[in-house]
Design a protein around this motif. Structure first.
Motif, PDB file in Angstrom:
ATOM      1  N   PRO A 294       0.824  -1.211   0.000  1.00 32.93           N
ATOM      2  CA  PRO A 294       0.000   0.000   0.000  1.00 32.93           C
ATOM      3  C   PRO A 294       0.857   1.260   0.000  1.00 32.93           C
ATOM      4  CG  PRO A 294       0.040  -0.980   2.175  1.00 32.93           C
ATOM      5  CD  PRO A 294       0.733  -1.950   1.265  1.00 32.93           C
ATOM      6  N   PRO A 295       0.300   2.382  -0.472  1.00 33.98           N
ATOM      7  CA  PRO A 295       1.042   3.646  -0.459  1.00 33.98           C
ATOM      8  C   PRO A 295       1.194   4.202   0.955  1.00 33.98           C
ATOM      9  CG  PRO A 295      -1.190   3.987  -1.254  1.00 33.98           C
ATOM     10  CD  PRO A 295      -1.008   2.503  -1.130  1.00 33.98           C
ATOM     11  N   GLU A 296       1.988   5.234   1.048  1.00 29.96           N
ATOM     12  CA  GLU A 296       2.334   5.822   2.342  1.00 29.96           C
ATOM     13  C   GLU A 296       1.108   6.228   3.150  1.00 29.96           C
ATOM     14  OE1 GLU A 296       5.249   9.470   3.892  1.00 29.96           O
ATOM     15  OE2 GLU A 296       4.851   9.152   1.773  1.00 29.96           O
ATOM     16  N   GLY A 297       0.147   6.909   2.506  1.00 28.73           N
ATOM     17  CA  GLY A 297      -1.021   7.396   3.226  1.00 28.73           C
ATOM     18  C   GLY A 297      -1.858   6.277   3.816  1.00 28.73           C
ATOM     19  N   VAL A 298      -1.994   5.171   3.092  1.00 35.51           N
ATOM     20  CA  VAL A 298      -2.773   4.042   3.599  1.00 35.51           C
ATOM     21  C   VAL A 298      -2.095   3.431   4.824  1.00 35.51           C
ATOM     22  CG1 VAL A 298      -3.591   1.725   3.057  1.00 35.51           C
ATOM     23  CG2 VAL A 298      -3.808   3.547   1.368  1.00 35.51           C
ATOM     24  N   VAL A 299      -0.769   3.348   4.812  1.00 38.20           N
ATOM     25  CA  VAL A 299      -0.043   2.805   5.960  1.00 38.20           C
ATOM     26  C   VAL A 299      -0.255   3.691   7.183  1.00 38.20           C
ATOM     27  CG1 VAL A 299       2.219   2.171   6.867  1.00 38.20           C
ATOM     28  CG2 VAL A 299       1.673   1.731   4.470  1.00 38.20           C
ATOM     29  N   PHE A 300      -0.173   5.025   7.004  1.00 34.79           N
ATOM     30  CA  PHE A 300      -0.435   5.932   8.116  1.00 34.79           C
ATOM     31  C   PHE A 300      -1.817   5.679   8.703  1.00 34.79           C
ATOM     32  CE2 PHE A 300       2.506   9.328   6.104  1.00 34.79           C
ATOM     33  CZ  PHE A 300       3.607   8.741   6.694  1.00 34.79           C
ATOM     34  N   ALA A 301      -2.814   5.599   7.818  1.00 35.94           N
ATOM     35  CA  ALA A 301      -4.188   5.421   8.274  1.00 35.94           C
ATOM     36  C   ALA A 301      -4.350   4.112   9.036  1.00 35.94           C
ATOM     37  CB  ALA A 301      -5.142   5.472   7.084  1.00 35.94           C
TER      38      ALA A 301
END
Length: 652
Positions: A294-301
């Motif tokens: 997954p992209p960076e934003g999905v990992v943060f979420a």
């Protein structure tokens, strides 16, 4: 059927090894009561090994998970030693079958190089969000590469200022990104277990149709939330976080959480939204989005969702324990179908085999056999371990040029610095690992439906907790230590050949079954699904090849990401008997799985393992006969089987 000749070993199939393979395959999935279920729940020395093993379950693009792993290790004054065992794959059909199968070779042992490269560990963290494959990022990670990366990062973290939390947060992001397939699988398990929809939605609908009794003592606790966690609390409409306009005034700090009869429905609805949000973040298997990390934003979420879930665990636990909720959860839980027990019901212990009973918790009754067959067993025992003890040490000397620690690197500065400051600061990972013995496994059978729900839901947090605990361990106990890591791979095991001789022997075990091609094929398929479990392989390596290294009164810990099976637990009890040092396992879930004994297992131990499985089958058969005693007569009105004085089924 005539009794075998006196020169024939007292076995079912021709060897104790193939007996164990057959019996464990027949009993696959069954649970055994009465064994010690917990070996190291409160042993903090096992926590780092458990966490490392959990991180090693991450898979590749071609496989949901790596094969299971087990780890042994010790932390000395100046060195961390770690031995990782990779469980081998099931037997391959195209391999040359043998009847009965001969003991396979011990396996291969290799040193993992460059594990103390702290500079590369720093670069791995800085490049955790890369989308283009390079030296520090790839879409799939072979076991040895992933293992090396983990220790390089730990090497770097052990040299970072303890007050600097950013590297630890980046480590958490990196692991969560690599774990996306496992996380997605855990979420699918939650929904599949409860009928393809959120269990909290079903719980909410159930109590609306049939209200619960009033909560006499409401739950109340103060919890500190970060800004990003508050955003998810507000988005999911948790009680006290769903007021209009609150998104403008989200202030970090303590918040009072309360559960009572008036807001329990709101809590269940919010938990359902949180779970569905997590499922949307990581798409289901076999979709194009699932193939790439997954992209960076999905990992943060996902990280902030998981942190909210952890901080709300006491709330969820309270809700599941409310009067009447156990009944609700049990009613919506999807019943898992067990494999049919047709082989168990048709299995009878031949009258010429009398298994010796053994105390699984106190193995002091391993008496010397009096019969001729046992003398042969002793000779085999000596031959079994003769070659194994000549293996090289698994603690191979480390290259001096690669064994030292790098100089202290500069602090990490990346694009995720702002987000990283809030990650992992308030998660009490050590307490969670000690208090929740089912944290890293949801395939056990807890006693209540509520506990099963908690274990299934919180399995998704295993990699977050493991990463946080390892980061803390690196800063407190690993600073300045040399890393030494070895990897052990078990040898392949040939399949059992179900030839005419082998099939003839099985007729003694299944007198009511016609051993036609269909039955033989089904038995063959079951038996050849067995594997040498990673814990058993490490026990074999320690006790056979390198016994001299551990003869100084030190216990040898062997752990995996989940508790071991019944046979691995029993094996360690039998091997510990009479030793100056002890093998120390985390515990057992008491489940029998298709199992192949490791090659160096002494013959007397093999017989006791075989007899223990016979005892389990006898107990099951005895229960079935007791339940159907009035209906167990054949056409002539005579019982086909009875118990003799020794409790062994004999053919009449």
């Amino acid at each position: 059927m005539s009794k075998p000749k006196s020169t024939t070993k007292l076995t079912l199939t021709g060897s104790y090894r193939s007996d164990i393979r057959l019996l464990s395959s027949i009993l696959h999935g069954k649970h055994v009561s009465g064994t010690t279920a917990d070996g190291g729940r409160n042993d903090s020395s096992l926590t780092p090994l458990i966490c490392i093993s959990t991180l090693l379950t991450l898979g590749t693009s071609n496989s949901l998970t790596h094969a299971a792993h087990a780890i042994s290790g010790r932390i000395h004054l100046h060195r961390l030693e770690c031995l990782v065992c990779c469980e081998h794959k099931p037997t391959k059909p195209f391999q040359k079958p043998v009847s009965p199968p001969e003991p396979n070779k011990l396996g291969t042992l290799e040193t993992v190089s460059d594990v103390a490269n702290a500079t590369r560990g720093k670069m791995l963290l800085e490049h955790w969000a890369d989308n283009v494959e390079n030296e520090y990022y790839q879409e799939s990670y072979p076991l040895e590469d992933h293992l090396r990366d983990i220790f390089q990062i730990l090497s770097y973290l052990s040299n970072v200022d303890a007050q600097n939390d950013i590297p630890s947060s980046l480590f958490l992001f990196l692991v969560q990104r690599r774990a996306f397939r496992k996380i997605s699988a855990c979420l699918e398990e939650v929904f599949n277990r409860y009928g393809s929809s959120s269990p909290f939605t079903q719980m909410l609908n159930a109590i609306r149709d049939s209200p619960l009794p009033q909560i006499q003592t409401p739950y109340q606790e103060t919890v500190v939330f970060s800004f990003f966690e508050l955003k998810f609390m507000h988005r999911c409409h948790f009680p006290s976080f769903n007021e209009d306009g609150m998104s403008i005034n989200l202030l970090e700090g303590p918040y009072v959480l309360m559960v009572n009869s008036q807001n329990i429905e709101c809590w269940l609805g919010a938990f359902s939204v949180l779970l569905n949000t997590m499922k949307l973040l990581y798409p289901e298997e076999d979709t194009p989005e699932r193939r790439a990390p997954p992209p960076e934003g999905v990992v943060f979420a996902m990280v902030y969702c998981l942190q909210c879930l952890l901080k709300l665990k006491p709330v969820m636990k309270f809700i599941t324990e409310v009067d009447g909720m156990e009944r609700v959860i049990h009613s919506i839980e999807s019943a898992r179908e067990e494999e049919p027990s047709d082989f168990i019901s048709n299995f009878r212990i031949p009258h010429y085999i009398k298994p010796r009973s053994s105390n699984n918790n106190n193995n002091k009754d391993r008496e010397v056999n009096q019969d001729k067959d046992e003398d042969e067993d002793k000779d085999e025992d000596l031959n079994d371990g003769k070659d194994a003890r000549s293996k090289d040490s698994w603690n191979a000397p480390t290259d001096n040029d690669k064994g030292g620690m790098s100089e202290m690197p500069d602090n990490v500065e990346g694009n995720a610095e702002c987000e990283a400051k809030d990650v992992g600061e308030d998660v009490e990972c050590d307490a969670e690992i000690e208090d929740e013995d089912d944290l890293f496994s949801n395939d056990e059978r807890p006693r209540s439906a509520a506990t099963r729900l908690l274990c299934t839901v919180y399995a998704v947090t295993a990699w977050l907790l493991s990463t946080s605990a390892l980061s803390k361990e690196a800063k407190t106990n690993l600073a300045g230590k040399e890393f030494q890591v070895n990897i052990f791979r078990s040898s392949d095991v040939p399949p059992i050949k179900f030839d005419r001789t082998f099939t003839k022997k099985l007729k003694y075990c299944f007198p009511k079954l016609e051993m036609d091609q269909a039955v033989v094929g089904k038995l063959s398929k079951r038996c050849n699904k067995g594997i040498i479990h990673a814990e058993a392989a490490l026990m074999d390596l320690v006790m056979c090849a390198h016994k001299h290294e551990f003869g100084y009164g030190h216990d040898v810990p062997i752990v995996a990401s989940k508790k071991c099976c019944y046979l691995c637990w029993l094996l360690h009890l039998l091997l510990n008997d009479g030793q100056t040092f002890k093998l120390k396992l985390r515990g057992t879930h008491n489940r029998i799985l298709s199992w192949i004994p490791p090659p160096g297992t002494p013959t007397p131990v093999l017989r006791q393992l075989r007899d223990a499985l016979l005892q389990v089958i006898q107990d099951i058969s005895s229960t079935q006969l007791c339940d159907k005693w009035g209906e167990s007569e054949d056409e002539e009105g005579e019982l086909s089987f009875m118990e003799d004085d020794d409790g062994v089924f004999a053919r009449i």
